[in-house]
Design a protein around this motif. Structure first.
Motif, PDB file in Angstrom:
ATOM      1  N   VAL A 172       0.864  -1.171   0.000  1.00  0.00           N
ATOM      2  CA  VAL A 172       0.000   0.000   0.000  1.00  0.00           C
ATOM      3  C   VAL A 172       0.902   1.223   0.000  1.00  0.00           C
ATOM      4  N   TYR A 173       0.705   2.092  -0.979  1.00  0.00           N
ATOM      5  CA  TYR A 173       1.498   3.311  -1.110  1.00  0.00           C
ATOM      6  C   TYR A 173       0.750   4.461  -0.464  1.00  0.00           C
ATOM      7  N   VAL A 174       1.318   4.969   0.635  1.00  0.00           N
ATOM      8  CA  VAL A 174       0.657   5.967   1.470  1.00  0.00           C
ATOM      9  C   VAL A 174       1.155   7.369   1.128  1.00  0.00           C
ATOM     10  N   VAL A 175       0.212   8.301   0.992  1.00  0.00           N
ATOM     11  CA  VAL A 175       0.540   9.717   0.844  1.00  0.00           C
ATOM     12  C   VAL A 175       0.799  10.229   2.262  1.00  0.00           C
ATOM     13  N   ALA A 176       2.070  10.274   2.627  1.00  0.00           N
ATOM     14  CA  ALA A 176       2.482  10.454   4.028  1.00  0.00           C
ATOM     15  C   ALA A 176       2.003  11.759   4.644  1.00  0.00           C
ATOM     16  N   GLY A 177       1.983  12.827   3.880  1.00  0.00           N
ATOM     17  CA  GLY A 177       1.572  14.120   4.416  1.00  0.00           C
ATOM     18  C   GLY A 177       0.073  14.295   4.525  1.00  0.00           C
ATOM     19  N   ARG A 178      -0.684  13.301   4.090  1.00  0.00           N
ATOM     20  CA  ARG A 178      -2.147  13.374   4.141  1.00  0.00           C
ATOM     21  C   ARG A 178      -2.755  12.335   5.076  1.00  0.00           C
ATOM     22  N   MET A 179      -1.900  11.630   5.854  1.00  0.00           N
ATOM     23  CA  MET A 179      -2.446  10.623   6.768  1.00  0.00           C
ATOM     24  C   MET A 179      -3.503  11.260   7.665  1.00  0.00           C
ATOM     25  N   GLY A 180      -4.625  10.558   7.799  1.00  0.00           N
ATOM     26  CA  GLY A 180      -5.727  11.059   8.600  1.00  0.00           C
ATOM     27  C   GLY A 180      -6.585  12.076   7.873  1.00  0.00           C
ATOM     28  N   ASP A 207       9.275   6.890  10.576  1.00  0.00           N
ATOM     29  CA  ASP A 207       9.015   7.299  11.952  1.00  0.00           C
ATOM     30  C   ASP A 207       7.732   6.634  12.472  1.00  0.00           C
ATOM     31  N   VAL A 208       6.715   6.588  11.632  1.00  0.00           N
ATOM     32  CA  VAL A 208       5.451   5.944  12.017  1.00  0.00           C
ATOM     33  C   VAL A 208       5.652   4.457  12.267  1.00  0.00           C
ATOM     34  N   LEU A 209       6.385   3.799  11.380  1.00  0.00           N
ATOM     35  CA  LEU A 209       6.527   2.347  11.429  1.00  0.00           C
ATOM     36  C   LEU A 209       7.690   1.866  12.289  1.00  0.00           C
ATOM     37  N   GLN A 210       8.640   2.766  12.537  1.00  0.00           N
ATOM     38  CA  GLN A 210       9.878   2.351  13.209  1.00  0.00           C
ATOM     39  C   GLN A 210      10.512   1.189  12.442  1.00  0.00           C
ATOM     40  N   ALA A 211      10.470   1.301  11.125  1.00  0.00           N
ATOM     41  CA  ALA A 211      11.021   0.284  10.234  1.00  0.00           C
ATOM     42  C   ALA A 211      11.351   0.948   8.904  1.00  0.00           C
ATOM     43  N   GLU A 212      12.183   0.275   8.131  1.00  0.00           N
ATOM     44  CA  GLU A 212      12.573   0.789   6.826  1.00  0.00           C
ATOM     45  C   GLU A 212      11.384   0.799   5.861  1.00  0.00           C
ATOM     46  N   VAL A 213      11.311   1.836   5.054  1.00  0.00           N
ATOM     47  CA  VAL A 213      10.346   1.922   3.955  1.00  0.00           C
ATOM     48  C   VAL A 213      11.175   1.849   2.679  1.00  0.00           C
ATOM     49  N   ALA A 214      11.071   0.723   1.983  1.00  0.00           N
ATOM     50  CA  ALA A 214      11.931   0.457   0.836  1.00  0.00           C
ATOM     51  C   ALA A 214      11.312   0.826  -0.499  1.00  0.00           C
ATOM     52  N   SER A 215       9.994   0.920  -0.549  1.00  0.00           N
ATOM     53  CA  SER A 215       9.289   1.020  -1.827  1.00  0.00           C
ATOM     54  C   SER A 215       8.676   2.403  -2.048  1.00  0.00           C
ATOM     55  N   PHE A 216       8.728   2.861  -3.284  1.00  0.00           N
ATOM     56  CA  PHE A 216       8.193   4.171  -3.666  1.00  0.00           C
ATOM     57  C   PHE A 216       7.381   4.018  -4.942  1.00  0.00           C
ATOM     58  N   CYS A 217       6.280   4.771  -5.016  1.00  0.00           N
ATOM     59  CA  CYS A 217       5.438   4.782  -6.213  1.00  0.00           C
ATOM     60  C   CYS A 217       5.196   6.225  -6.634  1.00  0.00           C
TER      61      CYS A 217
END
Length: 187
Positions: free
Chosen positions: A88-96, A156-166
């Motif tokens: 799932v590709y999340v638009v990080a600045g629009r969460m919520g 920061d949200v996941l406390q894990a690496e984010v490897a994928s970008f779309c």
């Protein structure tokens, strides 16, 4: 290897002029067909890594753009029922928030807690920029902010690496691709 791209997975009967919505029953039928064909849906990172090892036969990438809340509510249960994963590709600045970049109906975007729940359910979370910006032709500062900051926020949200970008809208050029590599994404 093939990749199937989705957006909203929802039973909503509301108008959908951009045809972003797929009913969960239809997703279920798609995944059942994949299984009948001897194929397995996987996250994009798993697909790319398998392709790098020349072992992607039988795999199909499953991606879900924008990070709508219905991914957690409607897609994850279907994916789990079939023993499959997706990205799932999340638009990080629009969460919520909502998909304010579209002219059509509004869809809710997952909160940070929902993004963590998706990851805890075994699904991959990738970045789809901070604001769903078109990246082709973008100023270098905009590229750095949209691409790099979205990774930092999600990590920061996941406390894990984010490897994928779309790339939103599939819009990119060499400068955008360079910004994605510079931000540290694997795929």
């Amino acid at each position: 290897p093939p990749v199937l791209m989705y957006h909203s997975i929802s039973p909503s009967p509301e108008p959908d002029p951009h045809r972003l919505r797929v009913h969960p029953d239809r997703l279920d039928r798609h995944l059942r067909l994949l299984r009948r064909l001897g194929l397995r849906g996987v996250s994009l990172t798993e697909l790319v890594r398998a392709a790098d090892r020349d072992s992607a036969a039988g795999l199909v990438g499953l991606t879900f753009d924008d990070g709508y809340t219905d991914f957690l509510d409607s897609a994850v249960p279907v994916l789990q029922r079939h023993g499959m994963t997706g990205t799932v590709y999340v638009v990080a600045g629009r969460m919520g928030g909502q998909n304010e970049w579209d002219t059509g109906p509004r869809f809710d975007i997952m909160t940070a807690d929902q993004v963590r729940a998706v990851a805890a359910a075994g699904q991959e979370v990738g970045s789809h920029t901070m604001t769903h910006a078109r990246l082709a032709g973008a100023d270098p500062a905009v590229l750095a902010a949209e691409v790099g900051e979205s990774r930092r926020v999600l990590e920061d949200v996941l406390q894990a690496e984010v490897a994928s970008f779309c790339y939103p809208y599939g819009s990119y050029d060499q400068a955008a691709a360079d910004a994605v590599r510079a931000a540290g994404y694997d795929n």
